[in-house]
Design a protein around this motif. Structure first.
Motif, PDB file in Angstrom:
ATOM      1  N   ASN A  97      60.742  18.142  83.274  1.00 34.91           N
ATOM      2  CA  ASN A  97      61.282  19.116  82.324  1.00 34.91           C
ATOM      3  C   ASN A  97      61.130  20.522  82.893  1.00 34.91           C
ATOM      4  O   ASN A  97      60.755  21.463  82.193  1.00 34.91           O
ATOM      5  N   GLY A  98      61.422  20.659  84.172  1.00 35.20           N
ATOM      6  CA  GLY A  98      61.195  21.923  84.860  1.00 35.20           C
ATOM      7  C   GLY A  98      62.201  23.008  84.510  1.00 35.20           C
ATOM      8  O   GLY A  98      63.326  22.742  84.091  1.00 35.20           O
ATOM      9  N   GLN A  99      61.777  24.256  84.716  1.00 39.13           N
ATOM     10  CA  GLN A  99      62.668  25.401  84.528  1.00 39.13           C
ATOM     11  C   GLN A  99      63.659  25.472  85.687  1.00 39.13           C
ATOM     12  O   GLN A  99      63.360  25.063  86.807  1.00 39.13           O
ATOM     13  N   TRP A 100      64.847  26.009  85.421  1.00 37.06           N
ATOM     14  CA  TRP A 100      65.860  26.077  86.474  1.00 37.06           C
ATOM     15  C   TRP A 100      66.737  27.325  86.398  1.00 37.06           C
ATOM     16  O   TRP A 100      67.499  27.608  87.318  1.00 37.06           O
ATOM     17  N   ALA A 101      66.624  28.094  85.314  1.00 33.94           N
ATOM     18  CA  ALA A 101      67.540  29.231  85.137  1.00 33.94           C
ATOM     19  C   ALA A 101      67.187  30.426  86.018  1.00 33.94           C
ATOM     20  O   ALA A 101      67.879  31.449  85.973  1.00 33.94           O
ATOM     21  N   TRP A 102      66.129  30.314  86.846  1.00 32.42           N
ATOM     22  CA  TRP A 102      65.753  31.385  87.764  1.00 32.42           C
ATOM     23  C   TRP A 102      66.534  31.309  89.083  1.00 32.42           C
ATOM     24  O   TRP A 102      66.421  32.188  89.928  1.00 32.42           O
ATOM     25  N   ARG A 151      63.352  19.785  75.262  1.00 28.73           N
ATOM     26  CA  ARG A 151      63.085  20.929  76.121  1.00 28.73           C
ATOM     27  C   ARG A 151      61.625  21.383  76.010  1.00 28.73           C
ATOM     28  O   ARG A 151      60.736  20.680  76.468  1.00 28.73           O
ATOM     29  N   ARG A 152      61.382  22.503  75.426  1.00 27.26           N
ATOM     30  CA  ARG A 152      60.036  23.074  75.402  1.00 27.26           C
ATOM     31  C   ARG A 152      59.593  23.353  73.964  1.00 27.26           C
ATOM     32  O   ARG A 152      59.392  24.500  73.559  1.00 27.26           O
ATOM     33  N   ALA A 153      59.465  22.294  73.179  1.00 25.72           N
ATOM     34  CA  ALA A 153      59.017  22.465  71.802  1.00 25.72           C
ATOM     35  C   ALA A 153      57.556  22.890  71.757  1.00 25.72           C
ATOM     36  O   ALA A 153      56.769  22.565  72.654  1.00 25.72           O
ATOM     37  N   SER A 154      57.183  23.599  70.705  1.00 21.16           N
ATOM     38  CA  SER A 154      55.780  23.987  70.517  1.00 21.16           C
ATOM     39  C   SER A 154      54.932  22.749  70.247  1.00 21.16           C
ATOM     40  O   SER A 154      55.427  21.762  69.701  1.00 21.16           O
ATOM     41  N   PRO A 155      53.658  22.785  70.607  1.00 22.72           N
ATOM     42  CA  PRO A 155      52.794  21.624  70.317  1.00 22.72           C
ATOM     43  C   PRO A 155      52.594  21.461  68.818  1.00 22.72           C
ATOM     44  O   PRO A 155      52.679  22.428  68.049  1.00 22.72           O
ATOM     45  N   TYR A 156      52.349  20.223  68.418  1.00 28.54           N
ATOM     46  CA  TYR A 156      52.014  19.957  67.018  1.00 28.54           C
ATOM     47  C   TYR A 156      50.563  20.383  66.784  1.00 28.54           C
ATOM     48  O   TYR A 156      49.639  19.746  67.266  1.00 28.54           O
ATOM     49  N   GLU A 157      50.372  21.472  66.055  1.00 27.11           N
ATOM     50  CA  GLU A 157      49.020  21.991  65.836  1.00 27.11           C
ATOM     51  C   GLU A 157      48.607  21.968  64.376  1.00 27.11           C
ATOM     52  O   GLU A 157      47.497  22.363  64.037  1.00 27.11           O
ATOM     53  N   GLY A 158      49.482  21.541  63.475  1.00 26.41           N
ATOM     54  CA  GLY A 158      49.155  21.506  62.059  1.00 26.41           C
ATOM     55  C   GLY A 158      49.401  22.850  61.396  1.00 26.41           C
ATOM     56  O   GLY A 158      49.483  23.885  62.063  1.00 26.41           O
ATOM     57  N   LEU A 177      73.066  26.311  75.546  1.00 23.87           N
ATOM     58  CA  LEU A 177      73.608  26.429  74.194  1.00 23.87           C
ATOM     59  C   LEU A 177      74.846  27.318  74.162  1.00 23.87           C
ATOM     60  O   LEU A 177      75.758  27.081  73.364  1.00 23.87           O
ATOM     61  N   ARG A 178      74.883  28.318  75.024  1.00 22.30           N
ATOM     62  CA  ARG A 178      76.089  29.150  75.090  1.00 22.30           C
ATOM     63  C   ARG A 178      77.283  28.339  75.588  1.00 22.30           C
ATOM     64  O   ARG A 178      78.410  28.520  75.116  1.00 22.30           O
ATOM     65  N   VAL A 179      77.043  27.443  76.549  1.00 22.04           N
ATOM     66  CA  VAL A 179      78.126  26.588  77.044  1.00 22.04           C
ATOM     67  C   VAL A 179      78.610  25.662  75.932  1.00 22.04           C
ATOM     68  O   VAL A 179      79.815  25.495  75.708  1.00 22.04           O
ATOM     69  N   LEU A 180      77.674  25.049  75.210  1.00 24.14           N
ATOM     70  CA  LEU A 180      78.046  24.147  74.124  1.00 24.14           C
ATOM     71  C   LEU A 180      78.768  24.889  73.005  1.00 24.14           C
ATOM     72  O   LEU A 180      79.714  24.361  72.402  1.00 24.14           O
ATOM     73  N   ALA A 181      78.347  26.122  72.730  1.00 18.60           N
ATOM     74  CA  ALA A 181      79.028  26.918  71.700  1.00 18.60           C
ATOM     75  C   ALA A 181      80.456  27.225  72.121  1.00 18.60           C
ATOM     76  O   ALA A 181      81.396  27.165  71.308  1.00 18.60           O
ATOM     77  N   LEU A 184      71.014  17.526  69.202  1.00 16.98           N
ATOM     78  CA  LEU A 184      69.753  18.026  68.663  1.00 16.98           C
ATOM     79  C   LEU A 184      68.913  18.558  69.823  1.00 16.98           C
ATOM     80  O   LEU A 184      68.605  17.818  70.766  1.00 16.98           O
ATOM     81  N   VAL A 185      68.571  19.843  69.758  1.00 15.08           N
ATOM     82  CA  VAL A 185      67.793  20.491  70.824  1.00 15.08           C
ATOM     83  C   VAL A 185      66.396  20.783  70.303  1.00 15.08           C
ATOM     84  O   VAL A 185      66.225  21.528  69.333  1.00 15.08           O
ATOM     85  N   LEU A 186      65.399  20.175  70.933  1.00 16.54           N
ATOM     86  CA  LEU A 186      64.005  20.345  70.517  1.00 16.54           C
ATOM     87  C   LEU A 186      63.336  21.351  71.439  1.00 16.54           C
ATOM     88  O   LEU A 186      63.002  21.038  72.587  1.00 16.54           O
ATOM     89  N   THR A 187      63.171  22.569  70.943  1.00 15.77           N
ATOM     90  CA  THR A 187      62.580  23.612  71.780  1.00 15.77           C
ATOM     91  C   THR A 187      62.079  24.751  70.918  1.00 15.77           C
ATOM     92  O   THR A 187      62.364  24.822  69.710  1.00 15.77           O
ATOM     93  N   ASN A 188      61.345  25.653  71.526  1.00 18.48           N
ATOM     94  CA  ASN A 188      60.816  26.814  70.808  1.00 18.48           C
ATOM     95  C   ASN A 188      61.864  27.928  70.757  1.00 18.48           C
ATOM     96  O   ASN A 188      62.824  27.917  71.544  1.00 18.48           O
ATOM     97  N   PRO A 189      61.715  28.900  69.864  1.00 15.90           N
ATOM     98  CA  PRO A 189      62.739  29.936  69.714  1.00 15.90           C
ATOM     99  C   PRO A 189      62.833  30.916  70.874  1.00 15.90           C
ATOM    100  O   PRO A 189      63.774  31.710  70.936  1.00 15.90           O
ATOM    101  N   TYR A 190      61.886  30.881  71.794  1.00 14.64           N
ATOM    102  CA  TYR A 190      61.876  31.831  72.910  1.00 14.64           C
ATOM    103  C   TYR A 190      62.347  31.203  74.217  1.00 14.64           C
ATOM    104  O   TYR A 190      62.203  31.796  75.285  1.00 14.64           O
ATOM    105  N   ASP A 191      62.928  30.031  74.146  1.00 14.92           N
ATOM    106  CA  ASP A 191      63.344  29.286  75.335  1.00 14.92           C
ATOM    107  C   ASP A 191      64.689  29.813  75.841  1.00 14.92           C
ATOM    108  O   ASP A 191      65.751  29.356  75.443  1.00 14.92           O
ATOM    109  N   VAL A 192      64.632  30.773  76.768  1.00 16.94           N
ATOM    110  CA  VAL A 192      65.862  31.386  77.270  1.00 16.94           C
ATOM    111  C   VAL A 192      66.638  30.431  78.164  1.00 16.94           C
ATOM    112  O   VAL A 192      67.856  30.556  78.313  1.00 16.94           O
ATOM    113  N   THR A 193      65.942  29.457  78.777  1.00 15.03           N
ATOM    114  CA  THR A 193      66.651  28.465  79.588  1.00 15.03           C
ATOM    115  C   THR A 193      67.554  27.619  78.704  1.00 15.03           C
ATOM    116  O   THR A 193      68.707  27.338  79.059  1.00 15.03           O
TER     117      THR A 193
END
Length: 322
Positions: free
Chosen positions: A294-299, A80-87, A24-28, A10-19
Motif C-alpha cells: 500500500n505504498g505511496q506513489w504520487a511523489w 488506502r490509508r484509513a485511520s486506525p480503529y481507536e474507539g 478521485l479526481r480521475v474518477l470524478a 468505496l474508498v477507505l482512507t483518511n481525509p488528509y490522503d492527498v494520494t
C-alpha cells in the motif's frame, strides 16, 4: 442491477490522503460514483454501518451524514490509508480498548467481506504481504535476486553476519513503528552498521540486517494489475526517503525478468497493487529490497503519477470480481 462500470467505488482512507485525491479526481472526471469513508473515525462522528446475514441472502448499508450506500452494490473497494480503529474519544481505558477491538473485528470484517467487490488490495492480503520476512521468502520463490539477509534477536548472530559482508551491511526496521524523542516524531532510516556497533540491546526484539548492495541507483516499480511503472531514483543518501528533496526520479523501463517476478510475487500474495523497491548495480542487476502493498506513489514524476492514477481508476471501475 447497476452496470459494472457504474457501480460505486468505496474508498477507505483518511481525509488528509492527498494520494487518494489524485485518483478521485480521475474518477470524478469519469463520473464514476465514489463514497469515501474513514471507518476508524467516521463511525464515531455520524456514520453508521449495518450488515445482516440470512438464509436467503445478505444485506448491508453504510449511512453517512450526506448519503446512503447499499453495500451489495459496491463494485470495488480501494483500501488506502484509513485511520486506525481507536474507539470513541469520549471513552477511557478499558472501555475504549474494547470498542476499538470490536470495531476492528466488526466494522473491519464487514468492509472486508462485501459480496463480489473487487479489492485493491484486500485488507487481509495487505496484512499478509506487509511482513518483511514473508516478503523476502516470496521474493526468493518469485525469482528475484535477494541480498543476504538476517533477522535475529541474537547479538552474536548479528555481529557474525555483519562481519562477513565484504561490501558492508545495513540495518533496517522490520516495521515502521511510530517513534518519538522528547515528544518529536522520528523516523528510523536504513543505515550502515558495523559489527562492533551491535550491542546486547538486540535481544529486545528481532532486528533485520542485510548485505549492502553496491548500487548505481535505486528503482521503484509501481504495479497496478499487470501494468508496471518504473522510475530510476538517484539520491546522495543510502535511504532515498530520508531527504526526498535531494533525489531525482526518471522514468525507466522494467526488465522483462523483473516484470515476470513482479507478476509471480503479486499472485503469491493475491495483490492487485504493489510498490516494489530495488537496488540496481552498475552491471544492471536488480536486487529486491521490499514491496509495500500500500505504498505511496504520487511523489513520482508528473507523467508517471498521472499514468498510475489512471491505471488505478481503471482497476476500480472493473466492477465485482467473478
Amino acid at each position: 442491477m447497476t452496470p459494472r462500470h457504474r457501480r460505486p467505488v468505496l474508498v477507505l482512507t483518511n481525509p488528509y490522503d492527498v494520494t487518494a485525491d489524485v485518483v478521485l479526481r480521475v474518477l470524478a472526471h469519469r463520473r464514476s460514483p465514489v463514497v469515501r469513508l474513514d471507518p476508524g473515525t467516521d463511525l464515531h462522528t455520524g456514520a453508521s454501518l449495518t450488515a445482516s446475514f440470512r438464509t436467503d441472502g445478505r444485506r448491508g448499508t453504510l449511512r453517512t451524514p450526506s448519503r446512503e450506500l447499499d453495500l451489495t452494490e459496491v463494485g470495488a473497494v480501494w483500501v488506502r490509508r484509513a485511520s486506525p480503529y481507536e474507539g470513541p474519544a469520549d471513552l477511557d481505558g478499558q472501555e475504549r480498548r474494547f470498542a476499538a477491538s470490536q470495531s476492528v473485528w466488526g466494522a473491519g470484517g464487514i468492509l472486508a467481506s462485501l459480496p463480489g467487490a473487487h479489492y485493491v488490495n484486500h485488507p487481509w492480503a495487505n496484512r499478509a504481504a506487509e511482513h518483511k520476512p514473508a516478503q523476502l521468502a516470496a521474493a526468493q520463490r518469485s525469482g528475484f535476486a535477494v541480498p543476504d539477509t538476517l533477522v535475529t534477536n541474537d547479538p552474536q548472530e548479528a555481529r557474525d553476519f555483519v562481519a562477513l559482508q565484504r561490501a558492508g551491511a545495513v540495518y533496517k526496521p522490520v516495521w515502521n513503528t511510530p517513534y518519538s524523542v522528547d515528544g518529536e516524531p522520528r523516523a528510523v532510516w536504513v543505515r550502515d552498521v558495523r559489527a562492533q556497533e551491535i550491542t546486547d540491546a538486540v535481544r529486545a526484539c528481532p532486528h533485520l540486517f542485510q548485505a549492502r548492495v553496491p548500487k548505481a541507483y535505486d528503482a521503484r516499480v509501481t504495479a497496478v494489475g499487470d501494468r508496471l511503472f518504473g522510475v530510476r531514483i538517484d539520491s546522495p543518501d543510502l535511504d532515498w526517503r530520508h531527504r526526498q528533496d535531494l533525489m531525482t526520479c526518471t522514468p525507466i523501463a522494467v526488465p522483462e525478468p523483473v516484470a515476470r517476478s513482479v507478476a509471480d510475487y503479486l499472485g503469491h500474495f493475491r495483490l492487485v497493487f504493489g510498490a516494489f523497491d530495488f537496488a540496481v548495480t552498475p552491471d544492471g542487476s536488480w536486487s529486491f529490497l521490499e514491496c509495500n502493498p500500500n505504498g505511496q506513489w504520487a511523489w513520482q514524476p508528473p507523467e508517471t503519477t498521472d499514468r498510475i492514477a489512471h491505471a488505478l481508476a481503471d482497476e476500480l471501475q472493473r466492477g465485482p470480481d467473478a
